[in-house]
Design a protein around this motif. Structure first.
Motif, PDB file in Angstrom:
ATOM      1  N   TRP A   1       5.713   3.808   0.524  1.00 29.87           N
ATOM      2  CA  TRP A   1       5.141   2.580   1.064  1.00 29.87           C
ATOM      3  C   TRP A   1       4.696   2.852   2.492  1.00 29.87           C
ATOM      4  O   TRP A   1       5.456   3.386   3.308  1.00 29.87           O
TER       5      TRP A   1
ATOM      6  N   VAL B   1       0.860  -1.176   0.000  1.00 27.60           N
ATOM      7  CA  VAL B   1       0.000   0.000   0.000  1.00 27.60           C
ATOM      8  C   VAL B   1       0.901   1.233   0.000  1.00 27.60           C
ATOM      9  O   VAL B   1       1.803   1.352   0.842  1.00 27.60           O
TER      10      VAL B   1
ATOM     11  N   GLU C   1       0.851  -2.832   4.079  1.00 32.71           N
ATOM     12  CA  GLU C   1       0.453  -3.857   3.119  1.00 32.71           C
ATOM     13  C   GLU C   1      -0.914  -4.416   3.487  1.00 32.71           C
ATOM     14  O   GLU C   1      -1.339  -4.359   4.632  1.00 32.71           O
TER      15      GLU C   1
ATOM     16  N   ALA D   1      -5.359  -1.142  -5.455  1.00 32.67           N
ATOM     17  CA  ALA D   1      -3.960  -1.436  -5.134  1.00 32.67           C
ATOM     18  C   ALA D   1      -3.312  -2.372  -6.151  1.00 32.67           C
ATOM     19  O   ALA D   1      -2.120  -2.265  -6.415  1.00 32.67           O
ATOM     20  N   THR D   2      -4.101  -3.275  -6.736  1.00 27.44           N
ATOM     21  CA  THR D   2      -3.551  -4.245  -7.689  1.00 27.44           C
ATOM     22  C   THR D   2      -3.694  -3.807  -9.136  1.00 27.44           C
ATOM     23  O   THR D   2      -3.041  -4.368 -10.010  1.00 27.44           O
TER      24      THR D   2
ATOM     25  N   SER E   1     -10.700  -1.345  -2.532  1.00 27.93           N
ATOM     26  CA  SER E   1      -9.333  -0.908  -2.219  1.00 27.93           C
ATOM     27  C   SER E   1      -8.302  -1.893  -2.764  1.00 27.93           C
ATOM     28  O   SER E   1      -7.257  -1.489  -3.290  1.00 27.93           O
ATOM     29  N   TYR E   2      -8.580  -3.184  -2.664  1.00 31.24           N
ATOM     30  CA  TYR E   2      -7.670  -4.187  -3.220  1.00 31.24           C
ATOM     31  C   TYR E   2      -7.601  -4.077  -4.737  1.00 31.24           C
ATOM     32  O   TYR E   2      -6.537  -4.247  -5.333  1.00 31.24           O
TER      33      TYR E   2
END
Length: 138
Positions: free
Chosen positions: A73, A67, A76, A111-112, A107-108
């Motif tokens: 960073w 994250v 995570e 992030a991906t 959100s995932y």
């Protein structure tokens, strides 16, 4: 039902992404049919993993996602499953899916960089009532 926010538009998932989602939904229904709604999330993750393996579906479990905040960073996240490199599967074993679970999946996706997620809640009496499709549209 998807996890889109009002007023947000963008491309729909591809046919391939939707086909992967259909296989995962079918596998989740099969797991729920055999186990019912009374176990811990980890049991369903193990069973869904076995079912996907038996179907020849490629997936990763407990995928760590870095994250970042303003290019730094900051921690995570951990995704329950990434299926065929195109679908986030977030598993739950709760009385109902809450808005926070849809936000977590979104959100995932952000992030991906993936576009499609499924929140699969095995805690429901009927699995079909515990499936939420979440689409990242921007």
């Amino acid at each position: 039902m998807d996890g889109r926010l009002g007023g947000v538009s963008g491309p729909e998932p591809t046919r391939d992404e939707d086909e992967v989602a259909a296989v995962v939904v079918d596998a989740a229904i099969e797991v729920h049919r055999h186990l019912g709604p009374a176990f811990a999330e980890s049991v369903y993750e193990n069973a869904l993993s076995r079912e996907l393996m038996m179907r020849g579906v490629v997936f990763e479990r407990q995928v760590v996602v870095p994250v970042h905040y303003k290019d730094a960073w900051v921690g995570e996240g951990r995704i329950d499953m990434v299926v065929a490199g195109v679908l986030v599967a977030e598993l739950k074993a709760l009385p109902e899916i809450a808005a926070v679970h849809v936000c977590q999946a979104l959100s995932y996706l952000k992030a991906t960089g993936l576009r499609l997620a499924l929140v699969l809640n095995f805690g429901m009496p009927r699995m079909q009532s515990g499936i939420r499709r979440v689409v990242r549209t921007r």
